[in-house]
Motif scaffolding. Structure first.
Motif, short mmCIF file in Angstrom:
data_model
loop_
_atom_site.label_atom_id
_atom_site.label_comp_id
_atom_site.label_asym_id
_atom_site.label_seq_id
_atom_site.Cartn_x
_atom_site.Cartn_y
_atom_site.Cartn_z
N GLY A 169 0.81 -1.21 0.00
CA GLY A 169 0.00 0.00 0.00
C GLY A 169 0.84 1.26 0.00
O GLY A 169 0.53 2.24 -0.69
N GLU A 170 1.94 1.24 0.76
CA GLU A 170 2.84 2.40 0.81
C GLU A 170 3.59 2.57 -0.51
O GLU A 170 3.89 3.70 -0.92
CB GLU A 170 3.83 2.26 1.97
N GLU A 191 -5.68 2.45 -11.90
CA GLU A 191 -5.98 1.41 -10.92
C GLU A 191 -5.14 1.58 -9.64
O GLU A 191 -4.37 0.70 -9.25
CB GLU A 191 -5.77 0.02 -11.53
N PRO A 192 -5.31 2.71 -8.96
CA PRO A 192 -4.48 3.01 -7.79
C PRO A 192 -4.65 2.06 -6.61
O PRO A 192 -3.74 1.93 -5.79
CB PRO A 192 -4.90 4.43 -7.41
N VAL A 193 -5.81 1.39 -6.48
CA VAL A 193 -6.00 0.50 -5.32
C VAL A 193 -5.94 -0.98 -5.71
O VAL A 193 -6.31 -1.84 -4.92
CB VAL A 193 -7.32 0.80 -4.57
N GLU A 200 -6.11 -0.39 3.33
CA GLU A 200 -5.25 0.36 2.43
C GLU A 200 -6.07 1.15 1.42
O GLU A 200 -5.74 2.29 1.10
CB GLU A 200 -4.30 -0.60 1.70
N THR A 201 -7.16 0.55 0.95
CA THR A 201 -8.04 1.23 0.01
C THR A 201 -8.67 2.47 0.64
O THR A 201 -8.75 3.54 0.02
CB THR A 201 -9.14 0.28 -0.49
N THR A 218 -6.53 18.38 -10.12
CA THR A 218 -7.63 17.64 -10.72
C THR A 218 -7.20 16.19 -10.94
O THR A 218 -6.04 15.92 -11.26
CB THR A 218 -8.02 18.29 -12.06
N ILE A 219 -8.13 15.25 -10.78
CA ILE A 219 -7.78 13.83 -10.83
C ILE A 219 -8.70 13.08 -11.79
O ILE A 219 -9.93 13.25 -11.76
CB ILE A 219 -7.86 13.19 -9.44
N LEU A 220 -8.10 12.27 -12.64
CA LEU A 220 -8.83 11.32 -13.47
C LEU A 220 -8.29 9.94 -13.14
O LEU A 220 -7.08 9.72 -13.20
CB LEU A 220 -8.63 11.62 -14.96
N LEU A 221 -9.18 9.02 -12.76
CA LEU A 221 -8.70 7.70 -12.36
C LEU A 221 -9.41 6.58 -13.10
O LEU A 221 -10.57 6.71 -13.49
CB LEU A 221 -8.83 7.51 -10.84
N ILE A 222 -8.66 5.50 -13.31
CA ILE A 222 -9.20 4.24 -13.80
C ILE A 222 -9.24 3.32 -12.60
O ILE A 222 -8.26 3.20 -11.86
CB ILE A 222 -8.29 3.62 -14.88
N GLU A 223 -10.38 2.67 -12.38
CA GLU A 223 -10.46 1.80 -11.19
C GLU A 223 -11.60 0.79 -11.35
O GLU A 223 -12.65 1.11 -11.90
CB GLU A 223 -10.67 2.66 -9.93
N HIS A 224 -11.34 -0.42 -10.85
CA HIS A 224 -12.36 -1.47 -10.84
C HIS A 224 -13.09 -1.55 -9.50
O HIS A 224 -14.13 -2.19 -9.41
CB HIS A 224 -11.73 -2.83 -11.16
N ASP A 225 -12.53 -0.92 -8.47
CA ASP A 225 -13.17 -0.93 -7.16
C ASP A 225 -14.32 0.09 -7.19
O ASP A 225 -14.10 1.29 -7.05
CB ASP A 225 -12.15 -0.58 -6.07
N MET A 226 -15.54 -0.41 -7.36
CA MET A 226 -16.68 0.48 -7.53
C MET A 226 -17.02 1.27 -6.27
O MET A 226 -17.58 2.36 -6.34
CB MET A 226 -17.90 -0.30 -8.01
#
Length: 266
Positions: A169-170, A191-193, A200-201, A218-226
């Motif tokens: 996580g760190e 996919e940061p998490v 950690e999430t 400003t942040i744009l993220l790709i992630e599968h953790d809904m």
């Protein structure tokens, strides 16, 4: 969308009719989207939908087959960045992380962040060799600025630890810290998490909000953790087979039948 429209909406990233083909495969097909200053937006969709390909087109890893990518730069001017090299785009104020952690594992936590500050260095090769007073002052400034970033992300206790020895996580947060060291106005998180446990999430969710609220990035993220996506995002874009099938608030996306069918599940 015209430059005038881009200015009126205060978008800092504008993607118009973006397409990316690899031989006969069209990974991205006519995608248009925009990110407004100060928001947290998410790009979601099934594996292989083309999310990371869009990131790669934005950050210069790929040159789009068609379409444009424009930003409002730090001076408030609109400029096209598609086709530029990654280092030039980074220098203009866009930074990213990757699905797979890309740290310098044998270097310290502090050194990893200091590398991200290279864009701010003014000393040339000669000054680096002779190490005059201005060069030493600049090096000290980089150390202090890098430490401050680590402190904001609660990584300062690891300052002299080898990056490869950090808990997973760190390591994820350190990669974000290194991206922040380039002084971006737009941060792209891929996919940061991924691979993180629930605690950690949660901690990274807090970090994302801090970066936007306190650092005004400003942040744009790709992630599968809904759960993370719905908690932090103000706007969500949904891709399926390279095409944009939905855009809206978390409330709207959760109830969109096309999104439920393609990604969220019945």
């Amino acid at each position: 969308m015209s430059t005038q429209q881009l200015q009126s909406k205060q978008s800092i990233l504008e993607i118009e009719n973006l397409s990316m083909a690899f031989g006969g495969l069209r990974a991205i097909d006519g995608v248009s989207m925009h990110i407004d200053e100060g928001e947290i937006a998410a790009l979601i969709g099934p594996n292989g939908a083309g999310k990371t390909t869009i990131f790669n087109c934005i950050t210069g890893v790929y040159k789009p087959t068609e379409g444009t990518v424009s930003i409002r730069n730090k001076n408030g001017q609109i400029e096209h960045i598609h086709g530029l090299k990654p280092d030039i785009i980074n220098h203009k104020g866009l930074a990213r992380t990757f699905q797979n952690i890309r740290l310098f594992n044998n270097m310290t936590v502090l050194e990893n962040v200091m590398i991200g500050r290279h864009n701010s260095l003014k000393a040339g090769i000669f000054k680096a060799i002779v190490r005059d007073s201005s060069t030493k002052e600049e090096e000290q400034r980089v150390i202090e600025e890098s430490y401050l970033i680590l402190k904001k992300l609660k990584l300062d206790m690891y300052i002299n630890e080898t990056a490869g020895n950090l808990p997973y996580g760190e390591q994820r947060r350190l990669e974000i810290a290194r991206a922040l060291a380039t002084d971006p106005f737009l941060l792209l998180l891929d996919e940061p998490v991924a691979g993180m446990n629930a605690q950690e999430t949660k901690e990274l969710e807090e970090t994302i909000n801090i970066i936007r609220d306190q650092e005004h990035i400003t942040i744009l993220l790709i992630e599968h953790d809904m759960s993370l996506v719905m908690n932090v995002s103000e706007r969500i874009y949904v891709l399926d087979y390279g095409r944009l099938i939905a855009e809206g608030t978390p409330h709207e996306i959760k109830r969109n039948p096309d999104v439920i069918k393609a990604y969220l599940g019945e």
